[in-house]
Motif scaffolding. Structure first.
Motif, PDB file in Angstrom:
ATOM      1  N   SER A 135     -23.463 -35.953 -11.119  1.00  0.00           N
ATOM      2  CA  SER A 135     -22.257 -35.509 -10.420  1.00  0.00           C
ATOM      3  C   SER A 135     -21.719 -34.282 -11.148  1.00  0.00           C
ATOM      4  CB  SER A 135     -21.198 -36.604 -10.399  1.00  0.00           C
ATOM      5  OG  SER A 135     -20.707 -36.798 -11.705  1.00  0.00           O
ATOM      6  N   GLY A 136     -20.964 -33.515 -10.429  1.00  0.00           N
ATOM      7  CA  GLY A 136     -20.385 -32.315 -11.033  1.00  0.00           C
ATOM      8  C   GLY A 136     -18.922 -32.228 -10.686  1.00  0.00           C
ATOM      9  N   LYS A 137     -18.176 -31.646 -11.583  1.00  0.00           N
ATOM     10  CA  LYS A 137     -16.755 -31.500 -11.281  1.00  0.00           C
ATOM     11  C   LYS A 137     -16.322 -30.093 -11.641  1.00  0.00           C
ATOM     12  CE  LYS A 137     -12.428 -34.059 -11.801  1.00  0.00           C
ATOM     13  NZ  LYS A 137     -11.493 -33.001 -12.159  1.00  0.00           N
ATOM     14  N   ALA A 138     -15.780 -29.424 -10.665  1.00  0.00           N
ATOM     15  CA  ALA A 138     -15.335 -28.049 -10.903  1.00  0.00           C
ATOM     16  C   ALA A 138     -14.107 -28.050 -11.798  1.00  0.00           C
ATOM     17  CB  ALA A 138     -15.000 -27.385  -9.575  1.00  0.00           C
ATOM     18  N   ASP A 139     -14.031 -27.057 -12.646  1.00  0.00           N
ATOM     19  CA  ASP A 139     -12.878 -26.937 -13.545  1.00  0.00           C
ATOM     20  C   ASP A 139     -12.365 -25.507 -13.452  1.00  0.00           C
ATOM     21  OD1 ASP A 139     -11.024 -26.929 -15.500  1.00  0.00           O
ATOM     22  OD2 ASP A 139     -12.364 -27.454 -17.150  1.00  0.00           O
ATOM     23  N   ALA A 140     -11.239 -25.354 -12.764  1.00  0.00           N
ATOM     24  CA  ALA A 140     -10.729 -23.999 -12.511  1.00  0.00           C
ATOM     25  C   ALA A 140      -9.551 -23.696 -13.420  1.00  0.00           C
ATOM     26  CB  ALA A 140     -10.311 -23.877 -11.056  1.00  0.00           C
ATOM     27  N   GLY A 141      -8.947 -22.571 -13.213  1.00  0.00           N
ATOM     28  CA  GLY A 141      -7.706 -22.259 -13.919  1.00  0.00           C
ATOM     29  C   GLY A 141      -7.829 -21.152 -14.943  1.00  0.00           C
ATOM     30  N   TYR A 142      -9.050 -20.730 -15.224  1.00  0.00           N
ATOM     31  CA  TYR A 142      -9.207 -19.709 -16.272  1.00  0.00           C
ATOM     32  C   TYR A 142      -8.717 -18.342 -15.826  1.00  0.00           C
ATOM     33  CZ  TYR A 142     -11.911 -23.443 -18.155  1.00  0.00           C
ATOM     34  OH  TYR A 142     -12.270 -24.670 -18.617  1.00  0.00           O
ATOM     35  N   LEU A 143      -8.592 -18.168 -14.527  1.00  0.00           N
ATOM     36  CA  LEU A 143      -8.127 -16.879 -14.033  1.00  0.00           C
ATOM     37  C   LEU A 143      -6.836 -17.023 -13.245  1.00  0.00           C
ATOM     38  CD1 LEU A 143     -11.511 -15.283 -13.079  1.00  0.00           C
ATOM     39  CD2 LEU A 143      -9.942 -14.499 -14.829  1.00  0.00           C
ATOM     40  N   HIS A 144      -6.151 -18.106 -13.510  1.00  0.00           N
ATOM     41  CA  HIS A 144      -4.886 -18.292 -12.799  1.00  0.00           C
ATOM     42  C   HIS A 144      -3.842 -17.337 -13.354  1.00  0.00           C
ATOM     43  CE1 HIS A 144      -1.618 -20.249 -10.688  1.00  0.00           C
ATOM     44  NE2 HIS A 144      -0.952 -20.229 -11.807  1.00  0.00           N
ATOM     45  N   ARG A 145      -3.375 -16.433 -12.500  1.00  0.00           N
ATOM     46  CA  ARG A 145      -2.343 -15.518 -12.954  1.00  0.00           C
ATOM     47  C   ARG A 145      -1.052 -15.696 -12.174  1.00  0.00           C
ATOM     48  NH1 ARG A 145      -6.795 -11.111 -12.412  1.00  0.00           N
ATOM     49  NH2 ARG A 145      -7.611 -12.878 -11.236  1.00  0.00           N
ATOM     50  N   GLY A 146      -1.039 -16.757 -11.396  1.00  0.00           N
ATOM     51  CA  GLY A 146       0.189 -17.048 -10.644  1.00  0.00           C
ATOM     52  C   GLY A 146       0.523 -15.977  -9.635  1.00  0.00           C
ATOM     53  N   PHE A 147      -0.492 -15.401  -9.021  1.00  0.00           N
ATOM     54  CA  PHE A 147      -0.244 -14.299  -8.089  1.00  0.00           C
ATOM     55  C   PHE A 147       0.726 -14.680  -6.976  1.00  0.00           C
ATOM     56  CE2 PHE A 147      -4.461 -12.281  -9.336  1.00  0.00           C
ATOM     57  CZ  PHE A 147      -3.846 -11.288 -10.057  1.00  0.00           C
ATOM     58  N   GLU A 148       0.532 -15.889  -6.444  1.00  0.00           N
ATOM     59  CA  GLU A 148       1.382 -16.259  -5.316  1.00  0.00           C
ATOM     60  C   GLU A 148       2.840 -16.322  -5.759  1.00  0.00           C
ATOM     61  OE1 GLU A 148      -0.244 -19.782  -3.535  1.00  0.00           O
ATOM     62  OE2 GLU A 148      -2.023 -18.721  -2.834  1.00  0.00           O
ATOM     63  N   LYS A 149       3.033 -16.809  -6.955  1.00  0.00           N
ATOM     64  CA  LYS A 149       4.404 -16.868  -7.482  1.00  0.00           C
ATOM     65  C   LYS A 149       4.919 -15.456  -7.752  1.00  0.00           C
ATOM     66  CE  LYS A 149       7.912 -19.200  -9.304  1.00  0.00           C
ATOM     67  NZ  LYS A 149       8.623 -20.256  -8.602  1.00  0.00           N
ATOM     68  N   LEU A 150       4.081 -14.666  -8.387  1.00  0.00           N
ATOM     69  CA  LEU A 150       4.475 -13.292  -8.700  1.00  0.00           C
ATOM     70  C   LEU A 150       4.907 -12.539  -7.448  1.00  0.00           C
ATOM     71  CD1 LEU A 150       1.759 -11.961 -11.173  1.00  0.00           C
ATOM     72  CD2 LEU A 150       4.165 -12.368 -11.642  1.00  0.00           C
ATOM     73  N   MET A 151       4.156 -12.782  -6.385  1.00  0.00           N
ATOM     74  CA  MET A 151       4.433 -12.017  -5.178  1.00  0.00           C
ATOM     75  C   MET A 151       5.811 -12.325  -4.614  1.00  0.00           C
ATOM     76  SD  MET A 151       0.972 -11.574  -3.069  1.00  0.00           S
ATOM     77  CE  MET A 151      -0.376 -12.523  -3.701  1.00  0.00           C
ATOM     78  N   GLU A 152       6.294 -13.538  -4.873  1.00  0.00           N
ATOM     79  CA  GLU A 152       7.619 -13.893  -4.362  1.00  0.00           C
ATOM     80  C   GLU A 152       8.715 -13.142  -5.105  1.00  0.00           C
ATOM     81  OE1 GLU A 152       7.956 -18.147  -4.554  1.00  0.00           O
ATOM     82  OE2 GLU A 152       6.267 -18.443  -3.195  1.00  0.00           O
ATOM     83  N   GLY A 153       8.352 -12.576  -6.250  1.00  0.00           N
ATOM     84  CA  GLY A 153       9.363 -11.871  -7.032  1.00  0.00           C
ATOM     85  C   GLY A 153       9.227 -10.367  -6.971  1.00  0.00           C
ATOM     86  N   ARG A 154       8.372  -9.886  -6.099  1.00  0.00           N
ATOM     87  CA  ARG A 154       8.163  -8.441  -6.041  1.00  0.00           C
ATOM     88  C   ARG A 154       8.449  -7.900  -4.660  1.00  0.00           C
ATOM     89  NH1 ARG A 154       3.105  -6.492  -9.164  1.00  0.00           N
ATOM     90  NH2 ARG A 154       3.508  -7.387 -11.182  1.00  0.00           N
ATOM     91  N   LEU A 155       8.859  -6.656  -4.641  1.00  0.00           N
ATOM     92  CA  LEU A 155       9.115  -6.007  -3.361  1.00  0.00           C
ATOM     93  C   LEU A 155       7.837  -6.022  -2.528  1.00  0.00           C
ATOM     94  CD1 LEU A 155      11.127  -2.929  -4.632  1.00  0.00           C
ATOM     95  CD2 LEU A 155      12.011  -5.060  -3.712  1.00  0.00           C
ATOM     96  N   TRP A 156       8.021  -5.915  -1.245  1.00  0.00           N
ATOM     97  CA  TRP A 156       6.879  -6.034  -0.333  1.00  0.00           C
ATOM     98  C   TRP A 156       5.720  -5.134  -0.730  1.00  0.00           C
ATOM     99  CZ3 TRP A 156       6.346  -9.818   3.137  1.00  0.00           C
ATOM    100  CH2 TRP A 156       7.490 -10.537   3.499  1.00  0.00           C
ATOM    101  N   ILE A 157       6.022  -3.873  -1.032  1.00  0.00           N
ATOM    102  CA  ILE A 157       4.873  -3.007  -1.266  1.00  0.00           C
ATOM    103  C   ILE A 157       4.366  -3.104  -2.701  1.00  0.00           C
ATOM    104  CG2 ILE A 157       5.731  -1.387   0.487  1.00  0.00           C
ATOM    105  CD1 ILE A 157       5.494   0.712  -1.817  1.00  0.00           C
ATOM    106  N   GLN A 158       5.183  -3.593  -3.591  1.00  0.00           N
ATOM    107  CA  GLN A 158       4.693  -3.757  -4.956  1.00  0.00           C
ATOM    108  C   GLN A 158       3.510  -4.719  -4.995  1.00  0.00           C
ATOM    109  OE1 GLN A 158       8.282  -4.929  -7.013  1.00  0.00           O
ATOM    110  NE2 GLN A 158       8.596  -2.859  -7.767  1.00  0.00           N
ATOM    111  N   ASN A 159       3.510  -5.659  -4.074  1.00  0.00           N
ATOM    112  CA  ASN A 159       2.425  -6.634  -4.078  1.00  0.00           C
ATOM    113  C   ASN A 159       1.066  -6.021  -3.807  1.00  0.00           C
ATOM    114  OD1 ASN A 159       3.954  -8.815  -4.737  1.00  0.00           O
ATOM    115  ND2 ASN A 159       4.559  -9.209  -2.633  1.00  0.00           N
TER     116      ASN A 159
END
Ligand code: FAD
Ligand code: SF4
Ligand code: SF4
Lengths: 608, 380, 217
Positions: free
Chosen positions: B45-69
């Protein structure tokens, strides 16, 4: 394209076919950085002379990479919209998106094709750069990404403002300018970059970025609220303000066609579209519930006096305003013609001010009907804001004739409804806005009475160069049939048999001497005669300070014919403050700013 | 779990053992780990392990002006960044009710196809490398670089173009650009034989790839597999054709399919697709000069731009499959929510876990790369 | 086989609101109770078999989460976005919803993601556990009340540079005037324009910082 069948087995020999590569010329890339493309987003440069320190680049920077640094050697001038802040960039954060380049109103900041920077671990300071004409390493590189018309993030063009056609406006005093519609106002407001240069430039520091944003959001009441924080003459200023803010506006600093935000028209729009009742509520906000028990007399119900009164009443003091004329507003009523400022708008501003509790006593001339000494006795403080009601005279020969009149005297008669003989032809001496106001007012009266306009304006200054009146005024005057003669100095009013026949002028060689003092030189040979039934002098006004009385005049400190005041408007006499045209001028917004300053200072004084 | 604090799990008596591969290994374009339970060299069996490239983009985008994204969205997928910009811009445009001018739409289409070419070249190399062949990787990356040169030419950036903006694109094409593009396409076509010989018909590769990580169409559909991975299972489904956007409905192209559903089928689909992209680009070269006009529909000054209330789900076909941006605006100057639905989030987790089961350890890397999964699309 | 129009199928669900946004997009709003039924219907009867995504939106002001199920039909070539709202819950009583894993296998990924980022537990979902942020012990970070900017300010140090040019400017009486964090910490890039506003922004930044300190303890 050759098909590959999934079921083909392929061949072990196939890859060997690529051995032919040994026979091909090897691909070699030269060592060292290759030149970047013409729109490459490399290291920044900044033209420090073009940059005005508006900080738009800092605000748009999506990586918080830009720090604004103060450069003391750069000139700062709020009235021109120049700050000495310049962007410095943290290359540890920058992502070279070039949003800063595309937003910069002045196109000062740009990118080059330079992209190599190497540093050791202990040289990280080199990541924080101050872009100048030369880039990060002081070298000149070709430009890379610069702003183009397409990439420009700013909308350069002002929404056009509708105006009455000359034919439609020339025989009446109806307002010329249409004003914005909601849609236009929102669009116009959307152009603002919120740099605040306007706010710094405005003498009263009106919160223009805030009310522009409120208008953009369609919240006009909020906008008016912002306005009333600093200006109880918002209707007046929305129409006739000299709008220094627009000179400062960073959008106006752009290269080529780039209009500043129409801040004044936006203000007008918001004021026109919020009900009087609501504005009264807004104006009352922040009014102190407590009565201070102190009373203040204000002399003159012009913008300066009424602003001071408005503030002082809100701070809980009792204020009485004495006004010699039958209505309030000062020069905004008895000077500025109706076609620029409809009087119902002014009435509303004044009504709002009165609704807060300012008491105005009309037809009381201080100095004759009541003395300054009396005012001092009855009050804790007195504000002098009598403006400049007397026109200056050229004192040229013949100027004592009764058909040689002062612009302000004439202008005052029109709204008062006083009868006077409208001249069939007239010459106006002066090239400022007052000259234009009287010329255009007379033109309207002539049109009404004789159906033709015959007005000449004779000014020292040269059109298109040193001319004093606003361009709009000049253009519109010409449209209305007024003749402007520039670079002419008045020589004499020609009188025959006690009757004025016209004005003789000479050509101007220069206006100022080497020291920059006003000392016009004329070419006396170059004479010209202008026929006229009336000559109007519009060369400036002065204050009637005789009303102060000898004793007070003696007691006060003076400065070149004006009462001396400190930065807060306080005179050398403890109980007396002065504001507006009589001490500073030259316009409504300065009078308003003065009014606030004086009120603050008096309040401090009274609370001591 | 991070590798440095990783501790092998103590198990009872069994032949099974666990190994941890990643987060850096040849099977993936980025950092991503995989925990495998093995019995001999067979994966139990295999289990994926993610998170090494999590930069919180979705969260970041909520804090930036529309075009900054726009400056951060391309970072969600390095090999194929263009669809990110385009999808985000399209979503915002849909909410605003504006449309990019037609010329901008053509340019965007060109950008997307170029990006697909670059991404596929990268994947050829990467996939080959997982079977121990490195020359295709050098070639793939070197040829991809030529595409990046073109990106640099017209967008100013080699990888993160940041070229789109709601309402259009930021810059006109430079002079002679289409000629350069045409030359590049000629070159790429001339390389076909080389690649075929070296990789696609190389028996060593063919043997290794065939049968590796095979999916049936049913399984693929159940796992929401899209893109080339789905087309390799025989379903000719492509967002470009089935939910058309930009100007794809004016372009002629085929949707290559294979039926075997394995690693070889997948790479063949990609190979054929690359040539379809070239075909599309040729049509663009022909049509674009006659499409005149603006490249941007004006938007209000971005510092104060309030995008009206609304939401939009914009989908595009990236080189990896169905990429979607779900954008919500509450009427403010920043997005209220941006959800990035990357195709790899379906391929790199459940599908990979499913395919790894029963595979041999030596094939795991190939399975991963043949799915062309991009870990940041999982992590965001 | 007779094709039943999609609206007819959708209308079988009580209280459904259908909006045809464009040819390939249908938005439907249903109560939380009816959502699974809806998904079952469109999957079973209308070929909507491809779960494209599940999105969670935190409507903190309404104290609700919005869940959006984007489902595509390969046959109809149309995407239905099914919106529903659930109670946002609280720390002691976290939000819960029912899993759709039995209908759509990929729900495993999306539901786990929402569990991790928003703290919504999906009953019946196979892996309600951490996946991406295995070392994060704070509140689910996508919640609107988690202030990422403040967290960053608090956790990471801004690099203090002191290059020569800056030293020179400082010596002349100038130097750093407005740092980017001054206009960012206050959470609002607007109205930061004048010197006066800048002072306000700075004060707000200090306050925000203090708040963060308290939050950490
Ligand atoms: C023709 C003209 C056009 C102008 N156009 C503009 C323009 O477009 N934009 C602009 O910004 N500015 C304009 N100005 C200037 C502006 O009107 C003045 O700067 C402003 O009104 C000054 O306000 P104030 O309160 O200081 O004085 P004033 O407005 O002059 O008010 C002084 C008040 O005091 C009263 N007063 C005087 N003496 C006494 C006394 N002894 N007892 C009681 N009351 C007394 C007067 O009757 C008057 O009401 C214009 C001025 C003129 C003359
Ligand atoms: S936006 Fe331009 S003008 Fe304004 S501060 Fe930055 S570089 Fe200077
Ligand atoms: S290029 Fe982008 S990231 Fe860099 S300073 Fe300019 S706006 Fe900031």
């Amino acid at each position: 394209m050759k098909k590959i069948n999934y079921n083909d087995k392929g061949s072990i020999l196939n890859p060997l076919k690529n051995l032919q590569f040994y026979a091909r010329k090897p691909v070699t890339e030269p060592l060292g950085p290759r030149p970047a493309s013409a729109s490459y987003r490399g290291f920044h440069i900044n033209d420090l002379d073009k940059c005005i320190g508006c900080s738009s680049c800092q605000k748009i920077c999506d990586n918080a990479a830009i720090t604004m640094v103060e450069v003391p050697s750069i000139e700062e001038d709020a009235s021109k919209g120049l700050r000495n802040l310049r962007p410095a960039i943290d290359y540890g954060r920058c992502c070279w998106c070039a949003l800063c380049v595309d937003i910069c109103p002045t196109s000062a900041i740009e990118m080059t094709r330079e992209y190599v920077h190497v540093c050791d671990g202990d040289e990280t300071d080199s990541y924080f750069i101050f872009p100048k004409e030369t880039g990060i390493h002081g070298d000149s590189f070709e430009k890379g990404w610069t702003k183009t018309e397409d990439s420009d993030l700013l909308d350069r063009a002002r929404r056009p403002m509708g105006e009455m056609e000359p034919e439609a406006r020339i025989d009446n005093f109806d307002e010329i300018v249409d004003g914005f519609t909601m849609e236009m106002a929102i669009e116009e407001a959307s152009r603002c970059v919120d740099c605040g240069l306007c706010e710094d430039a405005c003498p009263a520091h009106m919160h223009a970025p805030n009310y522009i944003r409120s208008i953009y959001e369609g919240n006009l009441e909020q906008a008016v609220e912002w306005m009333y924080e600093t200006n109880p003459f918002s209707h007046v200023c929305g129409r006739v303000c000299t709008h220094i803010c627009e000179t400062a506006c960073s959008l106006g600093h752009g290269e080529g066609e780039s209009d500043p935000i129409a801040i004044r028209w936006l203000k007008r729009f918001a004021m026109d579209n919020v009900s009087k009742t609501k504005i009264k509520q807004i104006a009352r906000k922040g009014k102190s519930r407590k009565k201070s028990g102190k009373s203040i007399a204000v002399v003159g119900a012009g913008p300066a006096g009424l602003t001071a009164a408005f503030d002082l009443v809100k701070k809980g003091h009792k204020v009485t305003v004495y006004e010699s004329l039958p209505k309030a507003g000062g020069m905004t009523r008895y000077g500025i013609p109706n076609y620029r400022l409809p009087k119902d708008r002014l009435d509303q501003d004044i009504e709002v001010i009165q609704s807060v509790g300012v008491d105005i006593k009309y037809n009381v001339k201080v100095g004759t009907d009541i003395s300054m000494a009396q005012l001092q006795k009855d009050n804790h403080a007195v504000v002098m804001a009598i403006g400049m009601q007397m026109g200056r005279s050229t004192r040229i020969p013949g100027s004592d004739n009764k058909m040689v009149v002062k612009a302000v005297d004439l202008l005052r008669m029109i709204p008062k409804g006083d009868e006077f003989n409208v001249p069939k032809s007239a010459v106006v001496i002066g090239g400022g806005n007052v000259a234009m106001d009287i010329a255009r007012s007379l033109a309207r009266l002539q049109k009404q009475k004789y159906n033709e306009v015959n007005i000449t304006v004779s000014a020292l200054e040269q059109l298109g160069k040193t001319f004093l009146a606003d361009d709009d005024e000049v253009i519109e005057s010409k449209e209305e049939g007024i003749v402007i003669l520039d670079a002419r100095g008045p020589k004499q009013c020609v009188i025959e048999n006690n009757k004025l026949t016209g004005l003789e002028t000479v050509k101007v060689i220069s206006i100022f001497d080497e020291q920059g003092r006003f000392a016009p030189k004329y070419d006396e040979e170059n004479l010209q005669f202008h026929e006229a039934d009336m000559v109007v002098e519009a060369i400036g006004q002065m204050s009637d300070v005789s009303i102060l009385g000898d004793e007070l005049t003696e007691e006060l400190e003076w400065n070149r014919g004006r009462i001396q005041i400190d930065g807060n408007g306080a005179t050398s006499v403890e109980w007396l403050w002065s504001a507006g045209d009589m001490v500073k001028g030259p316009d409504v917004i300065n009078a308003v700013a003065d009014g606030h300053r004086v009120a603050d200072d008096i309040d401090k004084f009274l609370n001591k | 779990m991070r590798p440095e604090n990783y501790q092998a799990v103590k198990l009872g008596q069994s032949n099974e053992y666990e190994i941890f591969i990643g987060p850096n290994h040849p099977g993936i374009e980025g950092n991503y780990a995989f925990r495998l339970m093995l019995d001999g060299d067979i994966v139990v069996s295999g289990k994926a392990d993610a998170g090494y490239l999590h930069r919180g983009f979705e969260k970041l985008m909520e804090g930036r002006l529309w075009i900054q994204n726009l400056a951060i969205v391309p970072r969600i997928c390095v090999p194929d960044p263009a669809p990110m910009e385009v999808a985000y811009s399209m979503a915002v445009e849909e909410i605003m009710g504006i449309e990019a001018p037609i010329r901008a739409q053509w340019i965007r289409t060109m950008q997307l196809e170029l990006s697909r070419v670059a991404a596929h070249l990268f994947t050829f190399g990467g996939h080959a490398a997982t079977t121990g062949m490195y020359t295709p990787m050098f070639w793939g990356v070197a040829d991809r670089d030529l595409v990046l040169d073109l990106f640099e030419d017209f967008t100013g950036g080699r990888v993160y173009s940041i070229y789109n903006i709601p309402g259009g694109v930021r810059r006109e094409l430079p002079p002679e650009f289409l000629q350069k593009l045409s030359n590049l396409l000629d070159y790429l076509e001339s390389r076909q034989n080389d690649y075929d010989n070296l990789l696609f018909t190389n028996q060593v590769f063919v043997d290794r790839a065939k049968g590796c990580g095979a999916l049936t169409q049913e399984q693929a559909l159940e796992l929401s597999v899209t893109g080339p991975n789905l087309r390799a299972c025989g379903l000719a489904y492509d967002v470009r054709r089935d939910d058309p956007y930009l100007v794809y409905d004016e372009l002629e192209f085929d949707i290559p399919i294979q039926t075997a559903g394995d690693a070889y089928a997948r790479i063949l689909v990609r190979r054929d697709e690359l040539f379809q992209s070239i075909r599309i680009l040729r049509q663009i070269i022909e049509r674009l000069p006659s499409i005149k006009g603006k490249i941007r529909t004006p938007i209000p000054n971005p510092l104060s731009w309030n995008v009206r209330k609304g939401e939009a789900y914009a989908r595009v076909e990236s080189s990896k499959g169905e990429l979607a941006y779900y954008v919500v605006s509450d009427g403010g100057d920043k997005p209220y929510r941006v959800h990035v639905r990357g195709p790899s989030s379906m391929h790199a987790v459940q599908t990979l876990e499913f395919l790894a089961k029963g595979a041999r350890l030596e094939d795991v890397a190939q399975i991963m790369f043949s799915l062309d999964a991009c870990p940041p699309e999982v992590d965001r | 086989m007779n094709k039943v129009p999609i609206d007819e199928i959708l209308n079988k669900v009580n209280g459904i609101k259908i909006t045809h946004k464009r040819k390939t997009r249908i938005r439907v709003d249903v109560d939380a109770d009816s959502l699974p039924t809806l998904l079952e219907l469109i999957k079973g009867r209308a070929s909507y078999i491809h779960l494209s995504a599940i999105t969670c939106v935190d409507w903190i002001a309404d104290n609700q989460f919005e869940l959006v199920y984007h489902v595509w039909s390969y046959e109809e070539k149309c995407l239905i976005s099914a919106h529903t709202r659930i109670d946002r819950g609280s720390e002691s009583n976290p939000a819960k919803y029912v899993s759709v894993y039995d209908l759509f296998k990929p729900a495993d990924f999306f539901e786990r993601d929402i569990f991790e980022m928003y703290g919504v537990t999906f009953i019946g979902s196979p892996r309600m556990e951490k996946f991406i942020l295995t070392e994060w012990n704070g509140v689910p970070p996508m919640l609107k009340d988690f202030d990422a900017e403040a967290y960053v300010q608090e956790t990471f140090k801004w690099t203090d540079y002191n290059p020569d040019w800056l030293q020179e400017l400082t010596d002349q009486g100038g130097g750093i005037a407005v740092k980017p964090e001054d206009i960012r910490t206050a959470g609002n890039t607007h109205n930061m324009s004048t010197h006066r506003e800048r002072d306000k922004a700075k004060a707000a930044a200090v306050k925000a910082n203090e708040k963060m300190q308290g939050w950490k303890q």
